[in-house]
Design an enzyme around this catalytic site. Structure first.
Site, PDB file in Angstrom:
ATOM      1  N   PRO A  64       0.846  -1.204   0.000  1.00 13.81           N
ATOM      2  CG  PRO A  64       0.011  -1.044   2.177  1.00 13.81           C
ATOM      3  CD  PRO A  64       0.757  -1.955   1.260  1.00 13.81           C
ATOM      4  CG  MET A  65       3.542   2.521  -1.696  1.00 15.46           C
ATOM      5  SD  MET A  65       4.686   2.444  -3.080  1.00 15.46           S
ATOM      6  CE  MET A  65       3.956   1.191  -4.107  1.00 15.46           C
ATOM      7  CB  CYS A 162       0.403   5.120   8.886  1.00  9.52           C
ATOM      8  SG  CYS A 162       0.856   6.763   8.297  1.00  9.52           S
ATOM      9  CG  HIS A 229       7.415  -2.154   7.297  1.00 12.16           C
ATOM     10  ND1 HIS A 229       7.163  -0.807   7.217  1.00 12.16           N
ATOM     11  CD2 HIS A 229       8.712  -2.308   6.944  1.00 12.16           C
ATOM     12  CE1 HIS A 229       8.256  -0.174   6.840  1.00 12.16           C
ATOM     13  NE2 HIS A 229       9.211  -1.064   6.667  1.00 12.16           N
ATOM     14  CG  ASN A 264       6.758  -4.153   3.657  1.00 10.48           C
ATOM     15  OD1 ASN A 264       6.385  -3.223   4.357  1.00 10.48           O
ATOM     16  ND2 ASN A 264       7.295  -3.962   2.479  1.00 10.48           N
ATOM     17  N   GLY A 265       9.905  -5.231   3.542  1.00  9.69           N
ATOM     18  CA  GLY A 265      11.056  -4.421   3.932  1.00  9.69           C
ATOM     19  C   GLY A 265      12.313  -4.828   3.205  1.00  9.69           C
TER      20      GLY A 265
HETATM   21  C1  LIG Z   1       5.230   6.618  -1.038  1.00 12.13           C
HETATM   22  C2  LIG Z   1       4.874   5.643   0.035  1.00 12.13           C
HETATM   23  C3  LIG Z   1       3.580   5.596   0.529  1.00 12.13           C
HETATM   24  C4  LIG Z   1       3.228   4.667   1.519  1.00 12.13           C
HETATM   25  N1  LIG Z   1       1.928   4.581   1.928  1.00 12.13           N
HETATM   26  C5  LIG Z   1       1.545   3.561   2.754  1.00 12.13           C
HETATM   27  C6  LIG Z   1       0.169   3.309   3.020  1.00 12.13           C
HETATM   28  O1  LIG Z   1      -0.723   3.969   2.495  1.00 12.13           O
HETATM   29  N2  LIG Z   1      -0.138   2.292   3.870  1.00 12.13           N
HETATM   30  C7  LIG Z   1       0.833   1.495   4.443  1.00 12.13           C
HETATM   31  O2  LIG Z   1       0.501   0.570   5.187  1.00 12.13           O
HETATM   32  N3  LIG Z   1       2.138   1.707   4.178  1.00 12.13           N
HETATM   33  C8  LIG Z   1       2.509   2.692   3.334  1.00 12.13           C
HETATM   34  N4  LIG Z   1       3.824   2.850   3.002  1.00 12.13           N
HETATM   35  C9  LIG Z   1       4.807   1.904   3.547  1.00 12.13           C
HETATM   36  C10 LIG Z   1       5.014   0.739   2.570  1.00 12.13           C
HETATM   37  O3  LIG Z   1       3.825   0.042   2.325  1.00 12.13           O
HETATM   38  C11 LIG Z   1       6.073  -0.233   3.094  1.00 12.13           C
HETATM   39  O4  LIG Z   1       5.621  -0.795   4.291  1.00 12.13           O
HETATM   40  C12 LIG Z   1       7.415   0.441   3.343  1.00 12.13           C
HETATM   41  O5  LIG Z   1       7.738   1.341   2.306  1.00 12.13           O
HETATM   42  C13 LIG Z   1       8.532  -0.604   3.467  1.00 12.13           C
HETATM   43  O6  LIG Z   1       8.633  -1.361   2.296  1.00 12.13           O
HETATM   44  P1  LIG Z   1       9.851  -1.162   1.249  1.00 12.13           P
HETATM   45  O7  LIG Z   1      11.122  -1.424   2.019  1.00 12.13           O
HETATM   46  O8  LIG Z   1       9.590  -2.165   0.174  1.00 12.13           O
HETATM   47  O9  LIG Z   1       9.788   0.253   0.756  1.00 12.13           O
HETATM   48  C14 LIG Z   1       4.202   3.783   2.042  1.00 12.13           C
HETATM   49  C15 LIG Z   1       5.510   3.851   1.545  1.00 12.13           C
HETATM   50  C16 LIG Z   1       5.852   4.746   0.553  1.00 12.13           C
HETATM   51  C17 LIG Z   1       7.259   4.772   0.028  1.00 12.13           C
END
Ligand SMILES: Cc1cc2nc3c(=O)[nH]c(=O)nc-3n(C[C@H](O)[C@H](O)[C@H](O)COP(=O)(O)O)c2cc1C
Length: 459
Positions: A64-65, A162, A229, A264-265
């Protein structure tokens, strides 16, 4: 209301809180669950696995982003190997009370956008239920496509991760970690009221033990898929802190036989995705930053025997572990991996086509364009300046972006390289300087030794 069948009667009973002294007297089996909870939790767990299998036991999830995992981007990633996707976080109260315009702008989907996790933030169980029912009704009202297929929602996801200030002010996301009773009430109410399964996405506590207790509590409340995460609420800078794969692994060890866990991560490329699943034993992975840089990350390579998983037995059989890379000694993430060569330009072109089909706000298109071309733009400043100047109606904007992308393609082809020149981080630069200093000191010592030896020889 009377339960409809034995299974439901068991799960309804399980939702009644047991006073602690009474629970302590109940017989316990080696996994720490009371006998009653074991019996009542079992049908729910079976359902969790059945549902997960029914949607194809997806391994490669678009995380989710906010403003970034919108429909067009989800479809782009799905075209390139992603097998499930989360919507951006939707504010449950705003959605539940919002008018049609707000709700249409906030959520959209299509037939091929499956399996789909619709993520909400919430701090009130009833509001979450109201929002989830509203989004379900919206999808139910969507017309079938030409083949008679309909859009759908596979999971309602609760955002418990979040860490932003806005979440602190609104008391949601990772700040619910301070009120676990509320988390429990939200998950129990949602799972016992909604017909769609409920998943949760959590962050970790500082200690492994607390993280495992937290995850176990959520699963016992009825969560069907758990996203973990591997960072704490305080670890907000995703490129400065490495996600703790050992904590994710501990959660999988504790609850992974009961519900699917999505890790995740730190997934920057396909090998990371496979390594994360193998290291933790999770059933799938989700990526955020990695996919923004390379939306085709999950489709880069497919290793035999890993990409498909159709039964719980297979899922369990895949829990072979090997320690690559060792997350305790590895460096923080550092630079993300862009798509190689001109692939970023191709992906942007495809994404822009998708935004024609699925209306996408310009701010999201702009952000994606910067991320997909980003690393190369650091080398070609003229092209970057042209990208910054793009403007106009959505159609004009798209056409200008296509021009920019073609300009960049020509520049990249001229370099005859697959990847942009790596920009060194401050830390890497410091290390290089230290290494250079060490070399100079060594050379000086050798010079002195040689001088002394020749002096001794001349005596
Ligand atoms: C631009 C952006 C927006 C995000 N928005 C959300 C969100 O809406 N909900 C959520 O649970 N995590 C959100 N995250 C966190 C990601 O889902 C994820 O947990 C975090 O980036 C770690 O994963 P990664 O190492 O693959 O980046 C967001 C991350 C980014 C970079």
């Amino acid at each position: 209301m009377a339960p409809r069948n034995e299974e439901e009667s068991l799960s309804v009973e399980r939702d009644v809180d047991v006073p602690e002294e009474k629970a302590a007297k109940q017989p316990r089996i080696d996994n720490g669950l009371s006998l009653r909870n074991q019996i009542t939790a079992a049908p729910r767990q079976t359902r969790a696995w059945e549902t997960f299998r029914a949607v194809g036991a997806p391994q490669f999830h678009v995380a989710p982003m906010v403003d970034q995992s919108e429909l067009a981007f989800r479809m782009l990633c799905r075209n390139h190997g992603a097998t499930a996707a989360y919507t951006p976080m939707i504010h449950s109260r705003l959605y539940a009370e919002g008018g049609d315009k707000f709700c249409d702008e906030t959520f959209s989907t299509t037939v091929a956008d499956r399996p789909l996790f619709v993520q909400f933030c919430a701090n009130d169980p009833d509001v979450l239920v109201k929002a989830a029912k509203k989004v379900q009704a919206t999808v139910d009202a969507m017309p079938a496509d030409a083949d008679g297929k309909r859009a759908g929602i596979d999971y309602v996801d609760l955002n418990l991760g979040c860490p932003q200030r806005i979440a602190k002010r609104g008391n949601y996301g990772a700040f619910l970690m301070d009120d676990l009773k509320l988390v429990s009430r939200i998950v129990k109410t949602a799972t016992s009221t909604l017909s769609i399964p409920v998943s949760c996405k959590i962050r970790c506590f500082d200690s492994v033990e607390e993280t495992v207790r937290y995850a176990t509590m959520i699963v016992e409340c009825g969560c069907s898929v758990l996203g973990v995460h591997g960072r704490t609420r305080e670890q907000k800078d995703l490129t400065a802190t490495r996600a703790d794969w050992d904590k994710i692994k501990a959660v999988v060890d504790a609850v992974g036989s009961r519900v699917p866990v999505i890790a995740n991560g730190n997934v920057r490329h396909y090998d990371d995705a496979i390594a994360l699943m193998n290291y933790t034993g999770a059933n799938g992975v989700m990526s955020a930053e990695g996919l923004l840089s390379d939306p085709a990350l999950f489709g880069r390579r497919v290793r035999a025997g890993v990409a498909s998983m159709t039964s719980v037995d297979e899922a369990m059989a895949q829990r072979t572990r090997y320690s690559e890379p060792d997350p305790s000694t590895a460096e923080p993430v550092g630079a993300l991996w862009p798509a190689s060569g001109t692939e970023g330009c191709d992906l942007l072109r495809e994404y822009l086509e998708l935004t024609r089909e699925y209306a996408t706000p310009m701010r999201m298109v702009r952000a994606h364009a910067h991320r997909m071309l980003g690393e190369w733009l650091k080398e070609f400043h003229d092209v970057r300046d042209k990208l910054v100047r793009c403007h106009g109606t959505p159609e004009e904007y798209r056409n200008q972006l296509l021009e920019v992308s073609d300009d960049l393609r020509a520049c990249i082809v001229r370099t005859e390289r697959d990847f942009p020149v790596e920009k060194l981080t401050d830390r890497a630069l410091r290390r290089l300087e230290e290494a250079k200093e060490l070399e100079e000191r060594k050379a000086e010592a050798i010079r002195q030794q040689a001088a002394e030896e020749s002096m001794l020889a001349s005596l």
